[in-house]
Design an enzyme around this catalytic site. Structure first.
Site, PDB file in Angstrom:
ATOM      1  N   SER A  43       0.910  -0.675  -0.234  1.00 20.94           N
ATOM      2  CA  SER A  43      -0.055   0.073  -0.273  1.00 20.94           C
ATOM      3  C   SER A  43       0.723   1.649  -0.263  1.00 20.94           C
ATOM      4  O   SER A  43       2.037   1.809  -1.098  1.00 20.94           O
ATOM      5  CB  SER A  43      -1.032   0.095   1.494  1.00 20.94           C
ATOM      6  OG  SER A  43      -1.958   0.765   0.924  1.00 20.94           O
ATOM      7  N   ASP A 163      -5.660  -3.786  -2.293  1.00 19.05           N
ATOM      8  CA  ASP A 163      -4.607  -3.709  -0.866  1.00 19.05           C
ATOM      9  C   ASP A 163      -3.757  -5.127  -0.487  1.00 19.05           C
ATOM     10  O   ASP A 163      -4.287  -5.557   0.347  1.00 19.05           O
ATOM     11  CB  ASP A 163      -5.527  -3.313   0.331  1.00 19.05           C
ATOM     12  CG  ASP A 163      -4.170  -1.631   0.733  1.00 19.05           C
ATOM     13  OD1 ASP A 163      -3.304  -2.437   1.554  1.00 19.05           O
ATOM     14  OD2 ASP A 163      -4.466  -0.414   0.684  1.00 19.05           O
TER      15      ASP A 163
END
Length: 253
Positions: A43, A163
């Site tokens: 991320s 993610d």
């Protein structure tokens, strides 16, 4: 010095902490940088790892963008989920601006990105990139929080991804020592000092963090960025915590 790697934790807008830490490492950590083999991340941590590997000269540019991005999200009535606000487009445009033309060549085998397969929920690490555009797609995939950042998972190599922080928020590389960086107080090499009364540890997607009011507050700030003053404090904290780590290891230059 042994082979060293750097890994940056998933942390949303607390990525400003990572940028502070990288600033300290680039300024005072010559020995670490000289032995650095690879960087990893999930991320926001993936984005900072990509900057460290492909465009360390753009660090200040990234920091300014992070302040501006946080500011634009804060101004939205419902933050990033405000109808009509395109979180991923803003991110893509900035990545396009930062990464050099040969970013994929610089990143191959030196940048390891954590992604989560949207159907199976399994983690995948990606470290080979055939083009700059493929690298950008991988970075966007690693950063896509469903609903918060949009409704459609990011497509990468014909599959859909979300993610990487959901399944491996702080990747450890198999070769050499991986130095871990996280804005959450815990057992990472570079992280804030735990000031809570309780010493209970939680393991969140491969990251050991302390159970504390401070960490709960930071978890919230990852998606709902604090004021510009709060962002600046986080940046300074990242810098100071990295200096403390370099001093402890006797790597300060």
């Amino acid at each position: 010095m042994a082979i060293l790697n750097l890994s940056f934790a998933a942390c949303g807008f607390l990525g400003i902490y990572h940028l502070g830490a990288v600033g300290a490492i680039l300024r005072h950590g010559d020995r670490l940088v000289g032995s650095l083999r690879a960087c990893a991340g999930a991320s926001a941590g993936a984005l900072v790892a990509a900057v460290m590997i492909t465009a360390p000269d753009k660090l200040e540019h990234c920091t300014d963008f992070t302040y501006r991005f946080a500011d634009s999200v804060r101004r939205q009535r419902l933050g990033a989920v405000t109808p009509g606000y395109d979180f991923m487009l803003t991110l893509r445009e900035e990545i396009e601006e930062i990464l050099p033309a040969d970013a994929h060549s610089l990143a191959s085998d030196r940048l390891h990105l954590s992604l989560t397969h949207s159907k199976s929920g399994k983690n995948h690490m990606v470290s080979r990139f055939t083009s700059r555009d493929e690298l950008i797609q991988a970075l966007l995939a690693s950063s896509f929080v469903p609903v918060y950042a949009g409704l459609k998972p990011v497509e990468f190599r014909g599959q859909k991804w979300i993610d990487g922080g959901f399944t491996d928020s702080l990747p450890i590389l198999p070769v050499g020592r991986t130095i871990t960086v996280s804005p959450f107080a815990g057992l990472q090499d570079v992280c804030p000092i735990h000031r809570g009364r309780y010493n209970t540890q939680l393991r969140l997607a491969n990251m050991n963090v302390m159970f504390s009011v401070e960490n709960i507050k930071r978890l919230n700030q990852a998606l709902f960025p604090p004021s510009s003053g709060g962002m600046k404090s986080l940046h300074e904290e990242g810098f100071n915590d990295a200096v403390r780590f370099l001093t402890r290891e006797e790597w300060m230059s």
